[in-house]
Every structure is written in C-alpha cells, then in structure tokens.
Design a protein around this motif. Structure first.
Motif, mmCIF file in Angstrom:
data_model
loop_
_atom_site.group_PDB
_atom_site.id
_atom_site.type_symbol
_atom_site.label_atom_id
_atom_site.label_comp_id
_atom_site.label_asym_id
_atom_site.label_seq_id
_atom_site.Cartn_x
_atom_site.Cartn_y
_atom_site.Cartn_z
ATOM 1 N N ALA A 46 -2.308 21.721 37.307
ATOM 2 C CA ALA A 46 -2.477 21.224 38.675
ATOM 3 C C ALA A 46 -1.213 21.388 39.509
ATOM 4 N N GLY A 47 -0.140 21.897 38.899
ATOM 5 C CA GLY A 47 1.101 22.097 39.632
ATOM 6 C C GLY A 47 1.899 20.836 39.847
ATOM 7 N N LEU A 48 1.634 19.810 39.044
ATOM 8 C CA LEU A 48 2.388 18.561 39.168
ATOM 9 C C LEU A 48 3.723 18.684 38.436
ATOM 10 N N SER A 49 4.639 17.818 38.765
ATOM 11 C CA SER A 49 5.974 17.860 38.179
ATOM 12 C C SER A 49 6.004 17.111 36.848
ATOM 13 N N ASP A 50 7.165 17.145 36.192
ATOM 14 C CA ASP A 50 7.296 16.408 34.938
ATOM 15 C C ASP A 50 7.465 14.913 35.166
ATOM 16 N N ARG A 51 7.368 14.498 36.416
ATOM 17 C CA ARG A 51 7.345 13.054 36.718
ATOM 18 C C ARG A 51 5.978 12.468 36.369
ATOM 19 N N ALA A 80 -4.559 13.655 44.235
ATOM 20 C CA ALA A 80 -5.694 13.089 44.963
ATOM 21 C C ALA A 80 -6.628 14.185 45.453
ATOM 22 N N LYS A 81 -6.067 15.234 46.053
ATOM 23 C CA LYS A 81 -6.895 16.323 46.552
ATOM 24 C C LYS A 81 -7.442 17.173 45.413
ATOM 25 N N THR A 82 -6.621 17.412 44.406
ATOM 26 C CA THR A 82 -7.059 18.230 43.268
ATOM 27 C C THR A 82 -8.283 17.633 42.599
ATOM 28 N N VAL A 83 -8.225 16.353 42.301
ATOM 29 C CA VAL A 83 -9.325 15.734 41.559
ATOM 30 C C VAL A 83 -10.549 15.538 42.444
ATOM 31 N N ALA A 84 -10.351 15.289 43.742
ATOM 32 C CA ALA A 84 -11.493 15.059 44.632
ATOM 33 C C ALA A 84 -12.204 16.348 45.013
ATOM 34 N N THR A 85 -11.472 17.455 45.045
ATOM 35 C CA THR A 85 -12.073 18.721 45.451
ATOM 36 C C THR A 85 -12.397 19.636 44.278
ATOM 37 N N GLY A 86 -11.924 19.283 43.076
ATOM 38 C CA GLY A 86 -12.306 20.027 41.891
ATOM 39 C C GLY A 86 -11.575 21.332 41.683
ATOM 40 N N THR A 87 -10.317 21.386 42.084
ATOM 41 C CA THR A 87 -9.530 22.611 41.961
ATOM 42 C C THR A 87 -9.512 23.166 40.547
ATOM 43 N N LEU A 88 -9.480 22.297 39.552
ATOM 44 C CA LEU A 88 -9.361 22.740 38.166
ATOM 45 C C LEU A 88 -10.700 22.987 37.484
ATOM 46 N N THR A 115 -5.130 5.834 44.482
ATOM 47 C CA THR A 115 -4.980 7.223 44.906
ATOM 48 C C THR A 115 -6.350 7.749 45.311
ATOM 49 N N VAL A 116 -6.528 8.022 46.620
ATOM 50 C CA VAL A 116 -7.842 8.401 47.124
ATOM 51 C C VAL A 116 -7.728 9.483 48.185
ATOM 52 N N TYR A 117 -8.843 10.203 48.366
ATOM 53 C CA TYR A 117 -8.905 11.334 49.293
ATOM 54 C C TYR A 117 -10.183 11.208 50.113
ATOM 55 N N LEU A 118 -10.061 11.406 51.420
ATOM 56 C CA LEU A 118 -11.193 11.313 52.332
ATOM 57 C C LEU A 118 -11.532 12.712 52.839
#
Length: 407
Positions: A239-244, A298-306, A353-356
């Motif tokens: 998803a391109g997230l950091s190691d944080r 938030a956007k990745t999981v709501a829009t289904g990028t993966l 964490t939410v996306y509209l």
C-alpha cells in the motif's frame, strides 16, 4: 476495579454518539493556534448532498473550537485531527499533551496503537488470497481450522462480517485480570470456545474479536508465513505505507509516539499502557501507525486499491447491525453515514480512520486514551464534532445515544 469494559468490542457497534455541549470553547495546549470564528456551513451540492467546505481559516478556527470543547469535556490527554479533501485544503491539528508526566505537547507526527483498525489490514490480506484463487469467502472455517464450534457451517465471509455467532474471547469475565499477559492465538480461541455459541451462523451481527483470530490463522495456513510478515509485506508495503505502520512481533512501537493512558487495566487506576503487549489482540488489534499513513490507508481500504474490483464490491456490501438505520458492516469495514473505514480502541489509545467517497475526503482522529466519557467513546465524540461542521449531511455516527450492549 471498575466494571469490565470488553476491550475492542467497541468497533463500531458501541460507538454511541453524544450531543455536543454548547458551553464556550476553552483554551488548551494545541499544536496550532486558534481563535473563535463565526459558524460556517457546508454548501449544498448539485446532486442534493452536501459539498465538503473549503477549509478556510474561518472553518479551521471553528474546528479548533469544537475540538477543544470535546477535549475539555472528555478530559482526553491529547488528540490529533486530520482532514483532507481535494481542492478544499487540509486541516491538521494536535491538542493537549502526549505525555502527562513531561507535559510534552501532542503532535501530528506521533504514532499510536490503532486497535481494531488492524481488522482492515487482516481482512485485506484475506481478500488478497481470494483474488489469488487460494481460498473462497464461502469456505467453512472448519476446512482450515479444527475444533471451531459450528466450524462446518461458519464461513470466512461470516467471520469477516461479524456474523459467526462465536463468543468474543475479550468478553470473558476473567479476561480483564489477564490483559497484561502474553497470549498465543490458540489460547485466545480456547477462551472463546469454552463458551457456547451465541447464535447460528449468519443469524445476525455481533462484533467478536474471535472471528479475526481465526482469519489470521487461516492466512498463516494458506501462505505458510507468520501473519506479521504477511501484513507488513503484502499489505503495508504494497500500500506504500511507511515503516511507522507495523504489525509487531512483540510490543514494538516505533518512536516518536504518544504515551497512552487507560483506567481499563487491573486495579482501575490511570495507567500508562504504552508498552502493553498487544498479543491479546493479535489479528484483531495489534498494529501501530501514524497520521500520514492512516490518511493514505483510509483511501486505499475504502477504494480497494489492493484488490480486484469485484472483491472490493463484496467487501463493501454491508449488512445492518440493528442499531442505526442505513448504516452497516461489510467485510472488516463499516459504512457510517457514508464514511467508510473503521475505528480502534484498546488500552491507552483510540483511533478513527474514514473516507467519504462523495467528497473524496479523509478524516483521521487519534487519541492517547481509551477512557470513556459518560459512557461514550471519545473518538466518536470528536468525529461527531468535526463532521457536524464539515459534513452535516454525513454526520458521524449520525444517531442519538444508545446504551452499548455487553456481550
């Protein structure tokens, strides 16, 4: 010790909204100054909904005042709020303290434990395996894990959708006294399975962390890899997230981070829970993250990028939970008045964490306590305060106070 609060049973079925107090906003420690502002309303859009407002200094000041009010009302040590919408600007503020001992300010770059938001990562890993043809959502859990009550009838879909009927291990009356222990996934299942099932598979919605422990074990069995490796490599990194953002092996928690406070541990006193092992939550709630990664997720999981579009469509097909008309829970994700995502709560921390999709807007709220305020989740109160200003037609969570049901 105060009455049991069944940890992580509060996503999102128990997030009852509370009306905001109308007393004047009070000043507090904030990472970003604010001054009072007149009321600003969102502008009606052409499709009859509500357009996301321009995040002008006036709107920022109104948000500052609302967040400060909730901070004062709830006695939360510190909170970070982030809002982003294309073409509308952004709002990122931290208020209060990250460390009650040193008085260090809460800041937007501090990490937190994200509790049940972990479920969105675990279910994403499961759905990736669906896309790879390695399993089906309609497979019974008994195909992969033995000894599960009703295991030949409960499907992976029902586990991910919180409709299995399996007893939630974290609601066991003795669980509070064991919360500081280190658990294996099997030990968590053993706690659940000593109780009878609550209802037949798919009969209704009931939030249960047991469901995610089972899905985590399925992922391990199919991939032949530890769950933390699957999540960190196939989901977080993909998803391109950091190691944080991390699914820890133990209680790893990268710096910088906010100190987390709770009165939900044995003894009932305010305790620093920052170093508490999340093994008791595992696939249901062990992860850590920070503001910018949660914004992206938030956007990745709501829009289904993966995921494949058809799989994402199944994920977003929600079923009612029986509390708020029109809102529902899908596969490891909720839709609350149009806001798609998840919240998290475990000792010391709460997140939202939410996306509209209508506005392509993202809202992330992070707190360094999980202590209730008059029976309400503070993350819900902050979410309501913010959405009342920016998206009144999509008010989170959009309902009157409801007494949470114990399991």
């Amino acid at each position: 010790m105060r009455p049991t609060r069944t940890r992580m049973r509060r996503a999102w079925v128990a997030v009852a909204a509370a009306g905001l107090l109308t007393a004047p906003a009070v000043a507090g420690s904030a990472y970003g100054a604010a001054t009072p502002a007149p009321s600003v309303s969102a502008v009606p859009s052409s499709d009859g909904g509500t357009d996301f407002p321009q995040l002008t200094p006036a709107v920022d000041a109104q948000l500052d005042a609302a967040v400060r009010q909730v901070l004062s009302d709830t006695k939360v040590p510190g909170v970070t709020v982030g809002l982003w919408a294309p073409g509308k600007g952004s709002y990122v503020r931290s208020f209060g303290v990250s460390d009650k001992v040193t008085g260090a300010a809460m800041k937007p770059d501090l990490g937190v434990r994200i509790g049940s938001e972990t479920k969105t990562f675990t279910v994403t890993a499961l759905l990736q395996l669906v896309d790879q043809g390695k399993l089906s959502l309609d497979d019974p859990i008994g195909k992969y894990i033995t000894g599960v009550p009703n295991g030949n009838r409960i499907t992976l879909r029902e586990l991910a959708g919180m409709r299995s009927g399996l007893y939630n291990y974290s609601e066991d009356p003795s669980f509070d006294a064991k919360i500081t222990s280190t658990f294996t996934p099997q030990q968590l299942l053993d706690i659940s399975f000593k109780h009878p099932v609550n209802f037949a598979p798919n009969a209704k919605f009931e939030y249960s962390n047991t469901n995610l422990i089972l899905l985590g074990l399925v992922i391990e069995k199919i991939t032949g890899r530890p769950l933390h490796d699957v999540i960190n490599q196939d989901v977080v990194k993909a998803a391109g997230l950091s190691d944080r953002t991390l699914f820890p092996i133990g209680n790893e928690f990268p710096e910088p981070r906010a100190q987390g406070y709770t009165n939900d541990l044995p003894g009932g006193k305010i305790t620093n829970a920052t170093e508490l092992s999340p093994s008791w939550a595992w696939a249901a709630g062990a992860m850590v993250s920070d503001l910018q990664d949660l914004r992206s997720w938030a956007k990745t999981v709501a829009t289904g990028t993966l995921l494949k579009p058809a799989t994402q469509a199944q994920r977003l097909k929600t079923q009612p939970i029986g509390i708020i008309p029109g809102d529902g829970y899908g596969l490891g994700i909720f839709n609350v008045q149009g806001w798609i995502g998840h919240n998290g709560s475990l000792p010391g921390y709460e997140t939202l964490t939410v996306y509209l999709p209508q506005a392509q807007a993202t809202m992330v709220i992070m707190l360094n306590t999980d202590d209730l305020s008059n029976g309400q989740e503070p993350s819900t109160l902050f979410g309501e305060a913010v959405t009342r200003i920016v998206t009144p037609d999509h008010l989170y969570p959009g309902h009157k106070p409801v007494e949470p049901k114990s399991g």
